[in-house]
Design an enzyme around this catalytic site. Structure first.
Site, PDB file in Angstrom:
ATOM      1  N   ALA A  57      45.765  35.665  19.661  1.00  0.00           N
ATOM      2  CA  ALA A  57      47.003  35.331  18.943  1.00  0.00           C
ATOM      3  C   ALA A  57      46.854  34.101  18.050  1.00  0.00           C
ATOM      4  O   ALA A  57      47.651  33.890  17.133  1.00  0.00           O
ATOM      5  CB  ALA A  57      48.123  35.107  19.949  1.00  0.00           C
ATOM      6  N   GLY A  59      44.462  33.621  16.029  1.00  0.00           N
ATOM      7  CA  GLY A  59      43.538  33.907  14.927  1.00  0.00           C
ATOM      8  C   GLY A  59      44.194  34.340  13.631  1.00  0.00           C
ATOM      9  O   GLY A  59      45.417  34.398  13.489  1.00  0.00           O
ATOM     10  N   HIS A 290      36.721  52.115   6.122  1.00  0.00           N
ATOM     11  CA  HIS A 290      37.838  52.436   5.228  1.00  0.00           C
ATOM     12  C   HIS A 290      37.503  53.582   4.239  1.00  0.00           C
ATOM     13  O   HIS A 290      38.230  54.562   4.133  1.00  0.00           O
ATOM     14  CB  HIS A 290      38.266  51.214   4.420  1.00  0.00           C
ATOM     15  CG  HIS A 290      38.654  50.026   5.257  1.00  0.00           C
ATOM     16  ND1 HIS A 290      39.188  50.143   6.502  1.00  0.00           N
ATOM     17  CD2 HIS A 290      38.583  48.688   5.005  1.00  0.00           C
ATOM     18  CE1 HIS A 290      39.445  48.933   6.990  1.00  0.00           C
ATOM     19  NE2 HIS A 290      39.071  48.034   6.102  1.00  0.00           N
TER      20      HIS A 290
HETATM   21  N1  LIG Z   1      41.311  38.719   9.477  1.00  0.00           N
HETATM   22  C1  LIG Z   1      41.404  39.875   8.824  1.00  0.00           C
HETATM   23  O1  LIG Z   1      41.908  39.961   7.710  1.00  0.00           O
HETATM   24  C2  LIG Z   1      40.889  41.138   9.451  1.00  0.00           C
HETATM   25  C3  LIG Z   1      40.323  41.114  10.713  1.00  0.00           C
HETATM   26  N2  LIG Z   1      39.901  42.283  11.283  1.00  0.00           N
HETATM   27  C4  LIG Z   1      39.335  42.285  12.623  1.00  0.00           C
HETATM   28  O2  LIG Z   1      40.283  41.767  13.535  1.00  0.00           O
HETATM   29  C5  LIG Z   1      39.656  41.051  14.582  1.00  0.00           C
HETATM   30  C6  LIG Z   1      40.167  39.626  14.609  1.00  0.00           C
HETATM   31  O3  LIG Z   1      39.911  39.052  13.338  1.00  0.00           O
HETATM   32  P1  LIG Z   1      40.310  37.545  12.975  1.00  0.00           P
HETATM   33  O4  LIG Z   1      41.669  37.256  13.456  1.00  0.00           O
HETATM   34  O5  LIG Z   1      39.987  37.379  11.550  1.00  0.00           O
HETATM   35  O6  LIG Z   1      39.272  36.745  13.826  1.00  0.00           O
HETATM   36  P2  LIG Z   1      39.282  35.203  14.237  1.00  0.00           P
HETATM   37  O7  LIG Z   1      37.912  34.693  13.960  1.00  0.00           O
HETATM   38  O8  LIG Z   1      40.423  34.486  13.642  1.00  0.00           O
HETATM   39  O9  LIG Z   1      39.415  35.313  15.817  1.00  0.00           O
HETATM   40  C7  LIG Z   1      40.637  35.596  16.486  1.00  0.00           C
HETATM   41  C8  LIG Z   1      40.721  34.717  17.703  1.00  0.00           C
HETATM   42  O10 LIG Z   1      39.683  35.091  18.601  1.00  0.00           O
HETATM   43  C9  LIG Z   1      39.181  33.944  19.270  1.00  0.00           C
HETATM   44  N3  LIG Z   1      37.731  33.863  19.006  1.00  0.00           N
HETATM   45  C10 LIG Z   1      37.108  33.653  17.840  1.00  0.00           C
HETATM   46  N4  LIG Z   1      35.780  33.685  17.981  1.00  0.00           N
HETATM   47  C11 LIG Z   1      35.547  33.923  19.273  1.00  0.00           C
HETATM   48  C12 LIG Z   1      34.381  34.077  20.053  1.00  0.00           C
HETATM   49  N5  LIG Z   1      33.168  34.001  19.516  1.00  0.00           N
HETATM   50  N6  LIG Z   1      34.508  34.311  21.376  1.00  0.00           N
HETATM   51  C13 LIG Z   1      35.732  34.415  21.928  1.00  0.00           C
HETATM   52  N7  LIG Z   1      36.875  34.278  21.223  1.00  0.00           N
HETATM   53  C14 LIG Z   1      36.785  34.039  19.932  1.00  0.00           C
HETATM   54  C15 LIG Z   1      39.899  32.748  18.693  1.00  0.00           C
HETATM   55  O11 LIG Z   1      40.952  32.413  19.581  1.00  0.00           O
HETATM   56  P3  LIG Z   1      40.833  31.296  20.714  1.00  0.00           P
HETATM   57  O12 LIG Z   1      39.665  30.440  20.406  1.00  0.00           O
HETATM   58  O13 LIG Z   1      42.141  30.588  20.661  1.00  0.00           O
HETATM   59  O14 LIG Z   1      40.671  32.096  21.957  1.00  0.00           O
HETATM   60  C16 LIG Z   1      40.503  33.261  17.402  1.00  0.00           C
HETATM   61  O15 LIG Z   1      41.699  32.617  17.085  1.00  0.00           O
HETATM   62  C17 LIG Z   1      38.169  41.156  14.283  1.00  0.00           C
HETATM   63  O16 LIG Z   1      37.666  42.253  14.962  1.00  0.00           O
HETATM   64  C18 LIG Z   1      38.128  41.393  12.790  1.00  0.00           C
HETATM   65  O17 LIG Z   1      36.967  42.031  12.379  1.00  0.00           O
HETATM   66  C19 LIG Z   1      40.059  43.490  10.645  1.00  0.00           C
HETATM   67  C20 LIG Z   1      40.614  43.570   9.398  1.00  0.00           C
HETATM   68  C21 LIG Z   1      41.041  42.408   8.671  1.00  0.00           C
HETATM   69  O1  LIG Z   2      39.232  45.307   6.619  1.00  0.00           O
HETATM   70  C1  LIG Z   2      39.185  44.611   5.633  1.00  0.00           C
HETATM   71  O2  LIG Z   2      40.053  44.849   4.638  1.00  0.00           O
HETATM   72  C2  LIG Z   2      40.361  43.837   3.695  1.00  0.00           C
HETATM   73  C3  LIG Z   2      41.030  44.551   2.528  1.00  0.00           C
HETATM   74  O3  LIG Z   2      42.217  45.148   2.976  1.00  0.00           O
HETATM   75  P1  LIG Z   2      43.339  45.545   1.907  1.00  0.00           P
HETATM   76  O4  LIG Z   2      44.348  46.260   2.707  1.00  0.00           O
HETATM   77  O5  LIG Z   2      43.828  44.263   1.302  1.00  0.00           O
HETATM   78  O6  LIG Z   2      42.683  46.393   0.890  1.00  0.00           O
HETATM   79  C4  LIG Z   2      39.123  43.103   3.237  1.00  0.00           C
HETATM   80  O7  LIG Z   2      39.502  42.008   2.433  1.00  0.00           O
HETATM   81  C5  LIG Z   2      38.368  42.597   4.446  1.00  0.00           C
HETATM   82  O8  LIG Z   2      37.132  42.045   4.025  1.00  0.00           O
HETATM   83  C6  LIG Z   2      38.080  43.696   5.419  1.00  0.00           C
HETATM   84  O9  LIG Z   2      37.598  43.141   6.633  1.00  0.00           O
END
Ligand SMILES: NC(=O)C1=CN([C@@H]2O[C@H](COP(=O)(O)OP(=O)(O)OC[C@H]3O[C@@H](n4cnc5c(N)ncnc54)[C@H](OP(=O)(O)O)[C@@H]3O)[C@@H](O)[C@H]2O)C=CC1
Ligand SMILES: O=C1O[C@H](COP(=O)(O)O)[C@@H](O)[C@H](O)[C@H]1O
Length: 531
Positions: A57, A59, A290
């Protein structure tokens, strides 16, 4: 509803069980308002206590996508105040209020928004804990149970939806903790479901390992592998366009279509996500999931019905018909400046751009190149499907210079469907010109709000509709296509070509496009109409 391993066997639930197709237990839910979609589904909508738990949450995804999608569902009445509670879980030690302050700015409020936002935020509780120890998950379970107990005065199911907004590396341990300490225990019935984000694995072996680890804990129908492109309006429109229109039925094949392009372009770089991106690259980030999902919907045969398993069966068949990708039909690129990101290694070989040709060995598509193209830091942001038809035989107008017919589905921005076609240039001369039949959504559907992909997909997970989620065998077939190429890139055998940020990408990609048979229409460009 899908059968669930070690879940309560409440007869009311069993009565709602859906059909079993080819070994897959599929859920039936009454949720689509359109009569033609609903007649197969005889179920009563579920009511009762719903707990949505966002793990990770703290992240980026949670704040930018998950919580805003939940907020929009709440605002539209899909999440009922008296039923739902939302839990945030992560290691970061923050209070409920600190979490709320982090996400508040991402909740776009409507006209009367402020009240909505504060009411929604009241639904959220934060629990801090690690991902691999019982303590945190016991605390989480306690919080969920308290919420359920407080709602048990009203009859209904008890539903627990775990959304893993986390790096995939922690999925197995987190699933184990959920299974051991947090699954639904209500004797009123209900379910536990897990939503997992992409990238699901890094190659065939790691994806299969991850699938097996999670599969030992939860049944396939409990697992929702999300690909947010499947939630986009025009991606969801593909089946309707293809199978509800007589126009397309006889044309959609190798006899008429010369080539298909599926394109994703972003006009910004990896911005703050360089560390993540460098481990995966553009093929794993965009193309393997995608764009390949879009390809499936463009290329698949008509399913027996709209039941999720029939649709997913057809997608798997397409994926299994894709022949190995040839090196000479791949162009990789990396934008200049990508390695300046301190989280990216100075010698990174990771592609930020790729164009490649996929070939489908079946009766419908033999010989038709499917060109997949994705890139970051390019000159524009757009995602589209471009179906280019063959030249007209016996061209009496000598108009090939005007260009070929194209059917274009613009996924974003400015959603549109348009057909490029040749018409008589208005006037006294009998000359031809390129024009278009244009269905631009903003013009045609004024005032209609197109839901965000995540909003739609989260609602599906609550309703138990797996249609727009990736099944395990689908994922396996997808990784089979790309794994050999990815391993060659990882081993440094295939190097990306440098390109300027803000450009079209490497010129070699345009050359590959031309070699594959795409004919560009010079001097004509479709401009989205304005209101
Ligand atoms: N961000 C985006 O736009 C998108 C993300 N995704 C996918 O969604 C998922 C989450 O992405 P995102 O929110 O960007 O990721 P984050 O890097 O922001 O990680 C989310 C949370 O996970 C915890 N975390 C981070 N790294 C680790 C680690 N190495 N080990 C354990 N906990 C960790 C942290 O919370 P804490 O330290 O508080 O526990 C962090 O706030 C991923 O699988 C990503 O590929 C998919 C599409 C788009
Ligand atoms: O999953 C992902 O998608 C975004 C693009 O999503 P969109 O809905 O804005 O087209 C991309 O930026 C990111 O790298 C990828 O992890």
């Amino acid at each position: 509803m899908c059968r669930q391993k070690n879940q309560n066997r409440n007869p009311a639930r069993q009565k709602r069980s859906g059909a079993v197709t080819g070994g897959w237990h599929c859920e039936k839910r009454d949720y689509l308002k359109n009569e033609s979609f609903t007649k197969d589904n005889g179920n009563v909508p579920e009511t009762g206590c719903l707990s949505i738990i966002v793990l990770g949450a703290s992240g980026d995804l949670a704040k930018k996508k998950t919580f805003p999608a939940l907020f929009n569902l709440y605002r539209q009445g899909f999440l009922q105040l008296n039923e739902v509670h939302i839990f945030g879980y992560a290691r970061t030690k923050i209070s409920d209020d600190e979490l709320k302050n982090r996400i508040r700015g991402y909740l776009s409020s409507g006209n009367e928004g402020a009240v909505d936002v504060s009411k929604f935020l009241q639904l959220i509780k934060y629990v801090s804990g690690s991902y691999d120890a019982a303590e945190g998950f016991l605390a989480l379970d306690k919080a969920i149970t308290e919420h359920e107990t407080s709602r048990n005065s009203s009859e209904g199911l008890s539903r627990r939806l775990f959304y893993l907004a986390l790096p995939p590396s922690v999925y197995p341990q987190v699933c184990k903790m959920i299974k051991n300490y947090c699954t639904n225990k209500s004797d009123l019935g209900g379910w536990t479901r897990i939503v997992v984000e992409k990238p699901f694995g890094k190659d065939l072996a790691s994806a299969e390992e991850l699938s097996s680890q999670i599969g030992e804990l939860f049944d396939e129908p409990q697992i929702y592998r999300i690909d947010h492109y499947l939630g986009k309006e025009l991606v969801q429109n593909l089946l309707v366009l293809r199978f509800a229109n007589r126009f397309f039925l006889p044309l959609w094949n190798r006899d008429n279509i010369d080539n298909v392009q599926i394109v994703f372009r972003e006009d910004f770089g990896t911005e703050g996500r360089g560390g993540y991106f460098d481990e995966y690259g553009i093929i794993r980030d965009i193309i393997q999931n995608h764009l390949l999902q879009v390809l499936c919907l463009v290329a698949m045969e008509k399913p027996v019905s709209l039941k999720p398993e029939y649709i997913r069966d057809e997608k798997v068949k397409v994926l299994q018909s894709v022949v190995p990708i040839k090196d000479e039909e791949v162009v990789l690129g990396q934008y200049e400046g990508y390695r300046d990101d301190p989280t990216v290694p100075d010698n990174s070989n990771t592609p930020t751009f790729a164009t490649m040709v996929l070939r489908i060995h079946n009766e419908r598509w033999e010989g038709v190149p499917f060109i997949l193209k994705a890139g970051k830091a390019l000159n524009s942001r757009k995602a589209e499907i471009r179906v280019q038809f063959k030249d007209v035989p016996g061209d009496i107008f000598k108009c090939q210079k005007q260009g070929r017919n194209e059917f274009v589905i613009r996924l974003q921005p400015s959603e549109a469907i348009y057909m490029k076609l040749t018409v008589k240039q208005p006037g006294l001369d009998m000359s031809t010109a390129q024009s278009e039949l244009d269905l631009s959504y903003r013009q045609r559907y004024q005032g209609v709000v197109i839901p965000e992909a995540y909003e739609r997909l989260i609602l599906d997970t609550i309703r138990g509709d797996q249609q727009h989620f990736v099944r395990r065998d689908e994922l396996k077939a997808a990784w089979e296509i790309f794994t050999p190429l990815l391993h060659r890139i990882d081993n440094g055998e295939f190097k990306p070509i440098a390109y300027k940020p803000g450009s079209r990408g490497p010129v070699e990609a345009d050359e590959l496009l031309e070699k594959a048979g795409y004919v560009q229409t010079h001097g004509y460009i479709w401009i989205p109409p304005t209101l």
